[in-house]
Design an enzyme around this catalytic site. Structure first.
Site, PDB file in Angstrom:
ATOM      1  N   GLY A   1     -88.428  52.277 -56.879  1.00  0.00           N
ATOM      2  CA  GLY A   1     -88.680  52.050 -55.461  1.00  0.00           C
ATOM      3  C   GLY A   1     -89.426  53.227 -54.866  1.00  0.00           C
ATOM      4  O   GLY A   1     -89.466  54.315 -55.460  1.00  0.00           O
TER       5      GLY A   1
ATOM      6  N   GLN B   1     -92.352  59.077 -48.521  1.00  0.00           N
ATOM      7  CA  GLN B   1     -92.459  59.863 -49.761  1.00  0.00           C
ATOM      8  C   GLN B   1     -93.911  60.189 -50.118  1.00  0.00           C
ATOM      9  O   GLN B   1     -94.150  61.076 -50.938  1.00  0.00           O
ATOM     10  CB  GLN B   1     -91.796  59.124 -50.921  1.00  0.00           C
TER      11      GLN B   1
ATOM     12  N   CYS C   1     -84.210  60.188 -57.501  1.00  0.00           N
ATOM     13  CA  CYS C   1     -85.225  59.942 -56.476  1.00  0.00           C
ATOM     14  C   CYS C   1     -86.511  60.658 -56.881  1.00  0.00           C
ATOM     15  O   CYS C   1     -86.461  61.801 -57.345  1.00  0.00           O
ATOM     16  CB  CYS C   1     -84.728  60.472 -55.135  1.00  0.00           C
ATOM     17  N   LEU C   2     -87.648  60.002 -56.691  1.00  0.00           N
ATOM     18  CA  LEU C   2     -88.934  60.618 -57.037  1.00  0.00           C
ATOM     19  C   LEU C   2     -89.193  61.883 -56.212  1.00  0.00           C
ATOM     20  O   LEU C   2     -89.963  62.741 -56.632  1.00  0.00           O
ATOM     21  CB  LEU C   2     -90.070  59.618 -56.832  1.00  0.00           C
TER      22      LEU C   2
ATOM     23  N   HIS D   1     -80.989  52.998 -50.613  1.00  0.00           N
ATOM     24  CA  HIS D   1     -81.646  54.280 -50.899  1.00  0.00           C
ATOM     25  C   HIS D   1     -82.987  54.355 -50.157  1.00  0.00           C
ATOM     26  O   HIS D   1     -83.286  55.365 -49.497  1.00  0.00           O
ATOM     27  CB  HIS D   1     -81.838  54.417 -52.413  1.00  0.00           C
ATOM     28  N   GLU D   2     -83.776  53.272 -50.259  1.00  0.00           N
ATOM     29  CA  GLU D   2     -85.097  53.282 -49.600  1.00  0.00           C
ATOM     30  C   GLU D   2     -84.940  53.270 -48.076  1.00  0.00           C
ATOM     31  O   GLU D   2     -85.706  53.929 -47.365  1.00  0.00           O
ATOM     32  CB  GLU D   2     -85.945  52.088 -50.050  1.00  0.00           C
TER      33      GLU D   2
ATOM     34  N   HIS E   1     -84.508  56.627 -46.765  1.00  0.00           N
ATOM     35  CA  HIS E   1     -85.764  57.376 -46.659  1.00  0.00           C
ATOM     36  C   HIS E   1     -86.424  57.122 -45.304  1.00  0.00           C
ATOM     37  O   HIS E   1     -87.040  58.027 -44.737  1.00  0.00           O
ATOM     38  CB  HIS E   1     -86.754  56.936 -47.752  1.00  0.00           C
TER      39      HIS E   1
HETATM   40 NI    NI Z   1     -85.924  58.080 -53.262  1.00  0.00          NI
END
Ligand code: NI
Length: 179
Positions: free
Chosen positions: A47, A52, A100-101, A142-143, A146
């Site tokens: 995702g 991000q 997480c990225l 999670h998204e 963000h």
């Molecule tokens: Ni993330």
């Protein structure tokens, strides 16, 4: 290719609430979605949220196919959500590993609601409404965080369950994916 740099924890944009998308027909929004997809694929993420890649708009994408590499991972439909919202349909929380990225190479145990109902708009402005459970619900939450300037380490209840992926104890299933 329009792979963008993913900004990392510590960057102020990741701590700011994102703004609603007002214009669904703008070429900028179409390009943003292409960039997000390309970036997520290039980094093997499950995702990605617009903040991000340093764009403060309420846009998220996610999705993962069934994988032989990670047979325990439940598939999640390929989804674009603009201006998403959700409600809780199963308030029980489940704790599982997350990555997480924007927090690369780390994993932490994060509690999330087991069942939610989410809605949002696709690129055509059509309403998407779905029930999601377990991993699918986790990825959405999670998204969604963000979009509100929250990174998963802020959700960890016991900081002993936070560390580098390659140092964590693999007795328990540690999710390999970054979302
Ligand atoms: Ni993330």
């Amino acid at each position: 290719m329009a792979v963008q740099e993913v900004i990392k924890m510590g960057h102020p944009i990741l701590l700011e609430p994102a703004k609603e998308v007002a214009d669904f027909n703008s070429p900028e929004l179409k390009q943003l979605l292409i960039d997000m997809k390309d970036t997520m694929r290039a980094l093997d993420g499950v995702g990605l949220a617009a903040p991000q890649i340093a764009v403060g708009l309420r846009v998220m994408i996610f999705g993962v196919e069934e994988s032989e590499r990670y047979p325990d991972m439940e598939p999640v439909p390929e989804t674009i959500l603009i201006n998403p919202e959700y409600s809780v349909i199963n308030a029980e929380k489940e704790t599982d590993w997350e990555g997480c990225l924007s927090v690369p190479n780390m994993r932490g145990l994060v509690p999330r609601y087991k069942g939610i109902k989410y809605r949002g708009y696709d690129i055509q402005g059509s309403l998407i409404e779905r029930e999601a459970h377990d991993f699918h619900a986790r990825v959405f939450q999670h998204e969604f965080d963000h979009l509100n300037g929250i990174l998963y380490p802020q959700r960890i209840e016991n900081m002993k369950s936070f560390g580098f992926e390659d140092s964590l104890n693999y007795e328990h299933h540690v999710s390999q994916e970054e979302i």
